[in-house]
Design a protein around this motif. Structure first.
Motif, PDB file in Angstrom:
ATOM      1  N   ASN A 290       0.696  -1.091   0.416  1.00 23.94           N
ATOM      2  CA  ASN A 290       0.183   0.312   0.079  1.00 23.94           C
ATOM      3  C   ASN A 290       0.989   1.261  -0.059  1.00 23.94           C
ATOM      4  N   ALA A 291       1.780   1.005   0.874  1.00 25.08           N
ATOM      5  CA  ALA A 291       3.372   2.302   0.647  1.00 25.08           C
ATOM      6  C   ALA A 291       3.748   2.788  -0.320  1.00 25.08           C
ATOM      7  N   ALA A 292       3.936   1.020  -1.441  1.00 28.36           N
ATOM      8  CA  ALA A 292       4.775   1.844  -2.452  1.00 28.36           C
ATOM      9  C   ALA A 292       3.610   2.181  -3.343  1.00 28.36           C
ATOM     10  N   VAL A 293       2.300   1.527  -2.928  1.00 29.34           N
ATOM     11  CA  VAL A 293       1.691   2.410  -4.564  1.00 29.34           C
ATOM     12  C   VAL A 293       1.644   4.042  -4.128  1.00 29.34           C
ATOM     13  N   ALA A 294       0.954   4.021  -3.209  1.00 23.48           N
ATOM     14  CA  ALA A 294       1.231   5.375  -2.499  1.00 23.48           C
ATOM     15  C   ALA A 294       2.080   6.539  -2.598  1.00 23.48           C
ATOM     16  N   ARG A 295       3.961   6.116  -3.283  1.00 24.09           N
ATOM     17  CA  ARG A 295       4.268   6.783  -3.696  1.00 24.09           C
ATOM     18  C   ARG A 295       4.609   7.086  -4.990  1.00 24.09           C
ATOM     19  N   LEU A 296       4.021   6.078  -5.796  1.00 24.55           N
ATOM     20  CA  LEU A 296       3.914   6.121  -6.697  1.00 24.55           C
ATOM     21  C   LEU A 296       2.815   6.797  -7.322  1.00 24.55           C
ATOM     22  N   LEU A 297       1.868   6.726  -6.656  1.00 26.39           N
ATOM     23  CA  LEU A 297       0.517   7.732  -7.108  1.00 26.39           C
ATOM     24  C   LEU A 297       1.294   9.250  -6.751  1.00 26.39           C
ATOM     25  N   ALA A 298       2.042   9.739  -5.322  1.00 24.10           N
ATOM     26  CA  ALA A 298       2.648  10.945  -5.202  1.00 24.10           C
ATOM     27  C   ALA A 298       3.212  11.361  -5.703  1.00 24.10           C
ATOM     28  N   ALA A 299       4.452  10.806  -6.643  1.00 25.87           N
ATOM     29  CA  ALA A 299       5.184  10.555  -7.839  1.00 25.87           C
ATOM     30  C   ALA A 299       4.150  11.270  -9.013  1.00 25.87           C
ATOM     31  N   ALA A 300       3.820  10.273  -9.295  1.00 26.37           N
ATOM     32  CA  ALA A 300       2.387  10.297 -10.262  1.00 26.37           C
ATOM     33  C   ALA A 300       1.400  12.105 -10.456  1.00 26.37           C
ATOM     34  N   VAL A 301       1.422  12.298  -8.848  1.00 31.07           N
ATOM     35  CA  VAL A 301       0.692  13.062  -8.823  1.00 31.07           C
ATOM     36  C   VAL A 301       1.645  14.650  -9.473  1.00 31.07           C
ATOM     37  N   ALA A 302       3.326  14.310  -8.296  1.00 30.36           N
ATOM     38  CA  ALA A 302       3.511  15.881  -8.466  1.00 30.36           C
ATOM     39  C   ALA A 302       4.897  16.277  -9.868  1.00 30.36           C
ATOM     40  N   ARG A 303       4.347  15.264 -10.976  1.00 32.06           N
ATOM     41  CA  ARG A 303       5.355  15.091 -12.460  1.00 32.06           C
ATOM     42  C   ARG A 303       3.660  15.993 -13.012  1.00 32.06           C
ATOM     43  N   GLY A 304       2.451  15.941 -12.467  1.00 30.17           N
ATOM     44  CA  GLY A 304       1.035  16.040 -13.235  1.00 30.17           C
ATOM     45  C   GLY A 304       0.466  15.036 -14.197  1.00 30.17           C
ATOM     46  N   GLN A 305       0.903  13.785 -13.780  1.00 30.60           N
ATOM     47  CA  GLN A 305       0.905  12.804 -14.913  1.00 30.60           C
ATOM     48  C   GLN A 305      -0.592  12.673 -14.353  1.00 30.60           C
ATOM     49  N   ILE A 306      -1.146  12.579 -12.808  1.00 31.94           N
ATOM     50  CA  ILE A 306      -2.048  12.435 -12.462  1.00 31.94           C
ATOM     51  C   ILE A 306      -3.244  12.776 -12.039  1.00 31.94           C
ATOM     52  N   ARG A 307      -4.759  12.322 -11.574  1.00 34.56           N
ATOM     53  CA  ARG A 307      -4.921  13.466 -10.533  1.00 34.56           C
ATOM     54  C   ARG A 307      -5.135  13.163  -9.143  1.00 34.56           C
ATOM     55  N   ASP A 308      -4.956  13.959  -8.390  1.00 37.97           N
ATOM     56  CA  ASP A 308      -4.668  14.181  -7.111  1.00 37.97           C
ATOM     57  C   ASP A 308      -5.517  14.039  -6.396  1.00 37.97           C
ATOM     58  N   ASP A 309      -6.697  13.422  -6.155  1.00 40.60           N
ATOM     59  CA  ASP A 309      -7.743  12.629  -5.457  1.00 40.60           C
ATOM     60  C   ASP A 309      -7.585  10.676  -5.730  1.00 40.60           C
ATOM     61  N   VAL A 310      -6.700  10.271  -6.228  1.00 41.90           N
ATOM     62  CA  VAL A 310      -6.489   8.975  -6.396  1.00 41.90           C
ATOM     63  C   VAL A 310      -5.947   8.157  -4.890  1.00 41.90           C
ATOM     64  N   THR A 311      -6.477   7.397  -4.646  1.00 42.77           N
ATOM     65  CA  THR A 311      -5.533   6.535  -3.189  1.00 42.77           C
ATOM     66  C   THR A 311      -5.424   4.896  -4.130  1.00 42.77           C
ATOM     67  N   ALA A 312      -4.020   4.734  -2.863  1.00 44.57           N
ATOM     68  CA  ALA A 312      -3.448   4.442  -2.843  1.00 44.57           C
ATOM     69  C   ALA A 312      -4.626   2.942  -3.168  1.00 44.57           C
ATOM     70  N   ASP A 313      -5.716   2.886  -2.038  1.00 41.38           N
ATOM     71  CA  ASP A 313      -6.505   1.976  -1.557  1.00 41.38           C
ATOM     72  C   ASP A 313      -7.816   1.668  -3.447  1.00 41.38           C
ATOM     73  N   ASP A 314      -7.846   2.432  -3.813  1.00 45.15           N
ATOM     74  CA  ASP A 314      -8.815   3.206  -5.062  1.00 45.15           C
ATOM     75  C   ASP A 314      -7.500   1.976  -5.779  1.00 45.15           C
ATOM     76  N   VAL A 315      -6.545   1.972  -5.955  1.00 43.18           N
ATOM     77  CA  VAL A 315      -6.221   1.046  -7.057  1.00 43.18           C
ATOM     78  C   VAL A 315      -6.408  -0.575  -6.603  1.00 43.18           C
ATOM     79  N   LEU A 316      -5.678  -0.394  -5.804  1.00 41.46           N
ATOM     80  CA  LEU A 316      -5.510  -1.936  -5.458  1.00 41.46           C
ATOM     81  C   LEU A 316      -6.856  -2.154  -5.561  1.00 41.46           C
ATOM     82  N   GLN A 317      -8.020  -2.074  -5.110  1.00 43.81           N
ATOM     83  CA  GLN A 317      -9.383  -2.286  -4.828  1.00 43.81           C
ATOM     84  C   GLN A 317     -10.197  -2.450  -5.694  1.00 43.81           C
ATOM     85  N   THR A 318      -9.055  -0.916  -6.854  1.00 44.44           N
ATOM     86  CA  THR A 318      -9.877  -1.637  -8.389  1.00 44.44           C
ATOM     87  C   THR A 318      -9.075  -2.677  -8.650  1.00 44.44           C
TER      88      THR A 318
END
Length: 189
Positions: A130-158
């Motif tokens: 969960n923490a690793a996915v959260a770091r990936l999401l944060a890095a993608a948000v910081a680079r402007g690649q993805i929206r900022d309202d997605v959580t690691a839980d959202d990704v894993l559950q999907t």
């Protein structure tokens, strides 16, 4: 009197690794009814060696699943340092599908043994994933690649929902990967 435990011999460690690798393949394809003799045969060891390492089928299933979770953590660590965190997330999700594919074959037996006591060994690994996915999401948000309202839980559950929504069959993996790619593309800003 206290006895010291000896370190396992290198051949014993090698046999255990061979058994886990063989079990991943044999049990993943054959499910809970797969032959343990086939696991031992594919590993190139006798059935006694299998039972010395894993006293029952459930212990073997759990060892395979634990190894796969450890592999996911290893794969995820450091992916947030890439120049393309969204691509890294996609690659990690694809690797995860391979594990879910194996777990699907073992799902019947795992459901029998996944009591609260047996889930405990997986909790630290689940938190690391969960923490690793959260770091990936944060890095993608910081680079402007993805929206900022997605959580690691959202990704894993999907991801797990897509994996279990598709009916098993020869095209299962291809279909799930296609749906995951659509999902990842939908995360873009």
């Amino acid at each position: 009197m206290e006895t010291s435990r000896r370190k396992p011999r290198s051949d014993a460690l090698r046999n255990r690794e061979l058994l886990i690798a063989a079990a991943k393949d044999v049990l993943g394809k054959g499910g809970p009814e797969a032959s343990l003799e086939a696991v031992a045969r594919q590993a190139g060891v006798g059935i006694g060696t299998l039972y010395r390492n894993f006293p029952d089928r459930e212990a073997l299933f759990l060892a395979v699943f634990l190894r796969e979770l450890e592999d996911l953590v290893t794969t995820a660590d450091g992916l947030d340092q890439t120049d393309d965190p969204l691509g890294a997330l996609r690659g990690w999700l694809h690797a995860n599908v391979a594990i879910v594919e194996t777990k699907r074959g073992m799902l019947g037996a795992l459901s029998l043994v996944m009591s609260d006591d047996l889930k405990r060994p997986f909790a630290p690994l689940a938190a690391q994933i969960n923490a690793a996915v959260a770091r990936l999401l944060a890095a993608a948000v910081a680079r402007g690649q993805i929206r900022d309202d997605v959580t690691a839980d959202d990704v894993l559950q999907t991801m797990y929902a897509l994996c279990y929504a598709r009916a098993p069959g020869p095209e299962w993996r291809t279909q799930v990967l296609r749906l995951l790619d659509i999902f990842v593309d939908g995360l873009r800003r």
